[in-house]
Motif scaffolding. Structure first.
Motif, PDB file in Angstrom:
ATOM      1  N   THR A  42      31.653-112.536  32.873  1.00 54.23           N
ATOM      2  CA  THR A  42      32.023-111.395  33.720  1.00 54.23           C
ATOM      3  C   THR A  42      31.253-111.401  35.038  1.00 54.23           C
ATOM      4  O   THR A  42      30.049-111.660  35.077  1.00 54.23           O
ATOM      5  CB  THR A  42      31.725-110.079  32.974  1.00 54.23           C
ATOM      6  N   VAL A  43      31.978-111.116  36.113  1.00 52.59           N
ATOM      7  CA  VAL A  43      31.379-110.987  37.440  1.00 52.59           C
ATOM      8  C   VAL A  43      31.279-109.496  37.760  1.00 52.59           C
ATOM      9  O   VAL A  43      32.264-108.758  37.665  1.00 52.59           O
ATOM     10  CB  VAL A  43      32.226-111.698  38.508  1.00 52.59           C
ATOM     11  N   ARG A  44      30.100-109.062  38.135  1.00 48.84           N
ATOM     12  CA  ARG A  44      29.847-107.663  38.468  1.00 48.84           C
ATOM     13  C   ARG A  44      29.940-107.469  39.974  1.00 48.84           C
ATOM     14  O   ARG A  44      29.244-108.150  40.730  1.00 48.84           O
ATOM     15  CB  ARG A  44      28.457-107.276  37.969  1.00 48.84           C
ATOM     16  N   VAL A  45      30.816-106.580  40.396  1.00 49.47           N
ATOM     17  CA  VAL A  45      31.027-106.331  41.817  1.00 49.47           C
ATOM     18  C   VAL A  45      30.524-104.921  42.134  1.00 49.47           C
ATOM     19  O   VAL A  45      31.133-103.932  41.733  1.00 49.47           O
ATOM     20  CB  VAL A  45      32.509-106.456  42.206  1.00 49.47           C
ATOM     21  N   ILE A  46      29.407-104.843  42.840  1.00 48.78           N
ATOM     22  CA  ILE A  46      28.818-103.547  43.165  1.00 48.78           C
ATOM     23  C   ILE A  46      29.457-102.987  44.432  1.00 48.78           C
ATOM     24  O   ILE A  46      29.480-103.644  45.479  1.00 48.78           O
ATOM     25  CB  ILE A  46      27.296-103.664  43.335  1.00 48.78           C
ATOM     26  N   VAL A  47      30.003-101.788  44.308  1.00 50.15           N
ATOM     27  CA  VAL A  47      30.571-101.050  45.443  1.00 50.15           C
ATOM     28  C   VAL A  47      29.629 -99.879  45.719  1.00 50.15           C
ATOM     29  O   VAL A  47      29.531 -98.966  44.900  1.00 50.15           O
ATOM     30  CB  VAL A  47      31.987-100.544  45.130  1.00 50.15           C
TER      31      VAL A  47
END
Length: 332
Positions: A42-47
């Motif tokens: 899983t790739v975590r994309v912080i917004v």
């Protein structure tokens, strides 16, 4: 000396050298181990904002990347300190491509001049992957303001006290108006709000004279007669409102106040991984789902490479530093 034996040795060495060169060429053409295996989880994309326009765009792009790369791309909203909180988490994350930043460009272009102290180094702590879209602000006035063009509004500001609303200190709406007022050589009283929506409502109600806000937040109200749209801040007219001139066309040549979204990774992320991410981010931009969102939100796709995106960020940082210094804008 046996020349036949010597010739055979030379031929064998030449063949070996040719084989080694071929292997080297093939190795250069093939993706490196990092790219060949990425992503494996899983790739975590912080917004670094609450759910809103950026969040919706990031989710649309992340879904396309997830579908193509066959791994989850999970959006993690971490709002706070104008985006600094979430960006700092990415800056300090392992540089392996599994923690990414999807942010307003202002986090990297405006905040360094807006905040006395930054928790990260914008020049050293990020690898810019993409500036996928830019967007403009639309200048509107309340229906009771006796100005139907930008020159008329400027003339009014020269002869009477006027006010403008914004989504908060240092917000795009604030910065755009500050840049314009400096260019036009006039002053207006700044009324900051906690969010652009509330600021637009008060301009419609006549409590404040004017506002720069995203086109999608102003144009529908202007078409309904609740606001008067005077100009857009970008270098080109809005696709959603092509009849509204740019600020530059309205008598201020060269004026351009555009904003953007930016996708970035921690500095030190392998080049091969960055190439995969840049490729898939661009592919996502070409998808029907993202293109539909661009039209609805009045975003302009850039098609910029990672190098060009990094240059866009650097140029914007310089421009906004000048505006913030001249207008003495602070985060408070």
């Amino acid at each position: 000396m046996n020349f036949d034996v010597k010739e055979k040795e030379v031929n064998a060495m030449n063949k070996l050298a040719g084989a080694m060169a071929l292997i080297g060429t093939l190795a250069m053409a093939m993706p490196g181990p990092a790219a060949a295996q990425y992503p494996e989880k899983t790739v975590r994309v912080i917004v670094p904002t609450v759910p809103g326009p950026l969040d919706a765009f990031a989710r649309a792009v992340a879904k396309q990347m997830s579908d193509k790369l066959k791994q989850p791309f999970i959006i993690d909203n971490r709002a706070g300190a104008g985006g600094n909180l979430g960006a700092d988490m990415v800056a300090k994350a392992a540089p392996d491509g599994y923690t990414l930043l999807f942010a307003l460009d202002t986090t990297l272009t405006v905040n360094p001049s807006l905040y006395d102290k930054m928790p990260f180094d914008v020049n050293k702590d990020f690898a810019i992957i993409s500036v996928p879209v830019t967007y403009s602000q639309m200048l509107a006035v309340g229906p009771n303001v006796k100005a139907s063009t930008l020159p008329e509004l400027v003339q009014m500001a020269k002869t009477q006290k006027m006010s403008y609303a914004s989504g908060g200190n240092g917000s795009p709406s604030h910065l755009t108006m500050a840049a314009f007022l400096s260019t036009a050589g006039v002053e207006m009283t700044h009324i900051p709000y906690k969010g652009t929506g509330a600021s637009v409502v008060d301009v419609m109600g006549g409590q404040v004279d004017s506002v720069f806000a995203v086109v999608s937040g102003v144009w529908p109200q202007a078409k309904a007669g609740k606001l008067k749209a005077l100009a857009v801040s970008g270098s080109t007219r809005s696709p959603s409102a092509p009849e509204i001139p740019t600020v530059a066309e309205s008598g201020y040549p060269g004026f351009n106040a555009s904003f953007a979204y930016v996708l970035a990774a921690p500095a030190g992320t392998p080049k091969e991984v960055l190439q995969v991410l840049a490729r898939e981010a661009q592919a996502a931009m070409n998808s029907k789902e993202v293109q539909d969102l661009d039209r609805q939100a009045d975003y302009t796709p850039t098609g910029l490479s990672p190098e060009e995106s990094a240059s866009w960020i650097r140029d914007a940082r310089r421009r906004w530093s000048d505006v913030i210094t001249k207008a003495k804008i602070t985060a408070n």
